[in-house]
Scaffold this active site. Structure first.
Site, PDB file in Angstrom:
ATOM      1  N   GLY A  18       0.814  -1.219   0.000  1.00 56.08           N
ATOM      2  CA  GLY A  18       0.000   0.000   0.000  1.00 56.08           C
ATOM      3  C   GLY A  18       0.841   1.258   0.000  1.00 56.08           C
ATOM      4  N   ASN A  20       1.341   3.340  -2.506  1.00 51.74           N
ATOM      5  CA  ASN A  20       1.021   4.329  -3.536  1.00 51.74           C
ATOM      6  C   ASN A  20       0.494   5.625  -2.945  1.00 51.74           C
ATOM      7  OD1 ASN A  20      -1.243   2.291  -3.187  1.00 51.74           O
ATOM      8  ND2 ASN A  20      -2.354   3.977  -4.131  1.00 51.74           N
ATOM      9  N   SER A 146      -3.424  -0.220  14.591  1.00 49.63           N
ATOM     10  CA  SER A 146      -4.100   1.036  14.936  1.00 49.63           C
ATOM     11  C   SER A 146      -4.524   0.993  16.389  1.00 49.63           C
ATOM     12  CB  SER A 146      -5.342   1.208  14.059  1.00 49.63           C
ATOM     13  OG  SER A 146      -6.131   2.268  14.539  1.00 49.63           O
ATOM     14  N   TYR A 173     -13.215  -2.902  11.477  1.00 49.30           N
ATOM     15  CA  TYR A 173     -11.852  -2.370  11.328  1.00 49.30           C
ATOM     16  C   TYR A 173     -11.067  -2.605  12.619  1.00 49.30           C
ATOM     17  CZ  TYR A 173      -8.106   1.122  10.767  1.00 49.30           C
ATOM     18  OH  TYR A 173      -6.884   1.758  10.692  1.00 49.30           O
TER      19      TYR A 173
HETATM   20  N1  LIG Z   1      -4.672   7.267   8.620  1.00 47.48           N
HETATM   21  C1  LIG Z   1      -4.849   7.001   9.896  1.00 47.48           C
HETATM   22  O1  LIG Z   1      -5.247   7.842  10.696  1.00 47.48           O
HETATM   23  C2  LIG Z   1      -4.528   5.630  10.435  1.00 47.48           C
HETATM   24  C3  LIG Z   1      -4.703   5.395  11.810  1.00 47.48           C
HETATM   25  C4  LIG Z   1      -4.398   4.141  12.315  1.00 47.48           C
HETATM   26  C5  LIG Z   1      -3.928   3.165  11.471  1.00 47.48           C
HETATM   27  N2  LIG Z   1      -3.781   3.418  10.140  1.00 47.48           N
HETATM   28  C6  LIG Z   1      -3.283   2.338   9.281  1.00 47.48           C
HETATM   29  O2  LIG Z   1      -2.193   2.811   8.523  1.00 47.48           O
HETATM   30  C7  LIG Z   1      -2.086   2.041   7.329  1.00 47.48           C
HETATM   31  C8  LIG Z   1      -1.888   2.963   6.146  1.00 47.48           C
HETATM   32  O3  LIG Z   1      -3.051   3.741   6.034  1.00 47.48           O
HETATM   33  P1  LIG Z   1      -3.083   5.205   5.406  1.00 47.48           P
HETATM   34  O4  LIG Z   1      -3.633   6.094   6.447  1.00 47.48           O
HETATM   35  O5  LIG Z   1      -1.831   5.554   4.744  1.00 47.48           O
HETATM   36  O6  LIG Z   1      -4.268   4.973   4.351  1.00 47.48           O
HETATM   37  P2  LIG Z   1      -4.393   5.208   2.774  1.00 47.48           P
HETATM   38  O7  LIG Z   1      -3.821   6.527   2.406  1.00 47.48           O
HETATM   39  O8  LIG Z   1      -5.807   4.928   2.451  1.00 47.48           O
HETATM   40  O9  LIG Z   1      -3.474   4.058   2.199  1.00 47.48           O
HETATM   41  C9  LIG Z   1      -3.860   2.720   2.334  1.00 47.48           C
HETATM   42  C10 LIG Z   1      -3.134   1.903   1.313  1.00 47.48           C
HETATM   43  O10 LIG Z   1      -3.600   0.554   1.424  1.00 47.48           O
HETATM   44  C11 LIG Z   1      -3.910   0.116   0.113  1.00 47.48           C
HETATM   45  N3  LIG Z   1      -4.898  -0.945   0.066  1.00 47.48           N
HETATM   46  C12 LIG Z   1      -6.181  -0.941   0.492  1.00 47.48           C
HETATM   47  N4  LIG Z   1      -6.772  -2.097   0.201  1.00 47.48           N
HETATM   48  C13 LIG Z   1      -5.835  -2.866  -0.441  1.00 47.48           C
HETATM   49  C14 LIG Z   1      -5.838  -4.140  -1.025  1.00 47.48           C
HETATM   50  N5  LIG Z   1      -6.933  -4.919  -1.052  1.00 47.48           N
HETATM   51  N6  LIG Z   1      -4.693  -4.595  -1.587  1.00 47.48           N
HETATM   52  C15 LIG Z   1      -3.580  -3.842  -1.612  1.00 47.48           C
HETATM   53  N7  LIG Z   1      -3.521  -2.607  -1.097  1.00 47.48           N
HETATM   54  C16 LIG Z   1      -4.647  -2.123  -0.532  1.00 47.48           C
HETATM   55  C17 LIG Z   1      -4.424   1.359  -0.605  1.00 47.48           C
HETATM   56  O11 LIG Z   1      -4.419   1.142  -2.005  1.00 47.48           O
HETATM   57  P3  LIG Z   1      -5.457   1.905  -2.962  1.00 47.48           P
HETATM   58  O12 LIG Z   1      -4.947   3.308  -3.101  1.00 47.48           O
HETATM   59  O13 LIG Z   1      -5.399   1.106  -4.212  1.00 47.48           O
HETATM   60  O14 LIG Z   1      -6.793   1.842  -2.289  1.00 47.48           O
HETATM   61  C18 LIG Z   1      -3.389   2.353  -0.141  1.00 47.48           C
HETATM   62  O15 LIG Z   1      -2.221   2.212  -0.887  1.00 47.48           O
HETATM   63  C19 LIG Z   1      -3.349   1.182   7.255  1.00 47.48           C
HETATM   64  O16 LIG Z   1      -3.061  -0.131   7.673  1.00 47.48           O
HETATM   65  C20 LIG Z   1      -4.276   1.855   8.244  1.00 47.48           C
HETATM   66  O17 LIG Z   1      -5.215   0.953   8.791  1.00 47.48           O
HETATM   67  C21 LIG Z   1      -4.055   4.621   9.600  1.00 47.48           C
END
Ligand SMILES: NC(=O)c1ccc[n+]([C@@H]2O[C@H](COP(=O)([O-])OP(=O)(O)OC[C@H]3O[C@@H](n4cnc5c(N)ncnc54)[C@H](OP(=O)(O)O)[C@@H]3O)[C@@H](O)[C@H]2O)c1
Length: 283
Positions: A18, A20, A146, A173
């Site tokens: 993930g 990108n 998380s 989640y």
């Molecule tokens: N943002 C927050 O506040 C927060 C808080 C706690 C934990 N987290 C965790 O941090 C991690 C990164 O999240 P982020 O905030 O950077 O979110 P994000 O910007 O939405 O990035 C998530 C990434 O996961 C990819 N993804 C989703 N479903 C997938 C699949 N089936 N196969 C392969 N890739 C997939 C997305 O790809 P696409 O672009 O193709 O959808 C994207 O590249 C996650 O595990 C999230 O649960 C985030």
């Protein structure tokens, strides 16, 4: 391994899921900036190409390549792992970062959407790469969980095999993130003495795309507390690169420090049961 020198990771190989967008994009970029060869494992080559271009423009950065990966589809996870293994490279850093929140449905492989993507996809990917990680030791497996895991009371083994039940997807989640913490701790127990260490973490509440499916009133509330993706990648990078973290394994981190996860997340019997069931579901 230390992150203090710009080329501290020269000769190291990392795979970031993930990458990108969001936290994964910054993680991949910073690992490459420190000299690591980085594989970006993503669903969409089109969405990942700008990150590849961004990394290639950094003077002295490590090489970067794309690997197609859909974590919701076991066949895709197997192809991704095989494509990496076929390169014959070591693997020093596996960053299980990808995740979705607040979306509803089921994965192609028949699991609740968050559990199937966030836990099962990464469980399989890690299994398939484990021998390579061991052969490359010292190596680290970092799983982005998380603080939402604190709200999960446990794992309903039937519910994770069905489409999302709640209207927000957020309880599911939380369960998927509890599974991330349990998985990382169990992996550490199984890898004790191997030179492969494991980490799970809360990145902070980060202004990324992860909230795209959360209904607007909730999303606006969450947005009030957000930090940048750069700040959000700090704990992942600490776990992946700091010498201090290299002496630890199986812990949960917040703000680059170990923190007690929930009592349920510390239940070793539950972690072992999750491992066994996840293995059985892959048969
Ligand atoms: N943002 C927050 O506040 C927060 C808080 C706690 C934990 N987290 C965790 O941090 C991690 C990164 O999240 P982020 O905030 O950077 O979110 P994000 O910007 O939405 O990035 C998530 C990434 O996961 C990819 N993804 C989703 N479903 C997938 C699949 N089936 N196969 C392969 N890739 C997939 C997305 O790809 P696409 O672009 O193709 O959808 C994207 O590249 C996650 O595990 C999230 O649960 C985030």
């Amino acid at each position: 391994m230390t992150a203090s020198h710009p080329q501290a990771l020269a000769g190291r190989v990392a795979l970031v899921t993930g990458a990108n967008t969001g936290i994964g994009r910054i993680t991949a970029r910073e690992l490459a900036r420190q000299g690591a060869q980085v594989f970006i494992a993503c669903r969409s080559a089109e969405r990942a190409q700008p990150v590849v271009d961004e990394i290639r423009a950094i003077p002295g950065a490590g090489a970067v390549e794309l690997l197609p990966l859909d974590l919701g589809d076991f066949a895709s996870v197997r192809r991704c792992a095989q494509a990496f293994l076929d390169r014959g490279l070591p693997l020093h850093l596996l960053i299980n970062n990808a995740g979705l929140a607040g979306a509803r449905g089921a994965t192609a492989s028949g699991f609740e959407l968050a559990f199937g993507t966030n836990h099962m996809g990464h469980f399989l990917l890690t299994q398939l790469l484990l021998d390579r990680l061991k052969a490359s030791a010292p190596a680290r497996v970092v799983t982005v969980a998380s603080k939402a895991h604190y709200r999960a009371p446990g794992i309903d083994w039937n519910a994770v095999r069905q489409p999302t039940k709640s209207s927000t997807g957020l309880p599911e989640y939380g369960v998927s993130k509890l599974a991330n913490v349990l998985f990382s701790a169990e992996l550490a127990r199984r890898l004790a003495g191997s030179g492969v260490t494991t980490y799970s973490l809360h990145p902070g509440v980060v202004a990324s795309d992860v909230w795209r499916s959360v209904p607007w009133p909730l999303r606006s509330l969450i947005k009030l507390m957000m930090i940048s993706p750069e700040q959000g990648a700090a704990t992942t990078l600490h776990c992946a690169t700091s010498a201090e973290a290299g002496r630890e394994s199986g812990l949960y981190y917040d703000r680059s420090r170990p923190k007690q996860p929930s009592a349920v997340a510390q239940d070793a019997a539950l972690a072992a049961q999750l491992w066994k069931r996840s293995e059985d579901w892959l048969r």
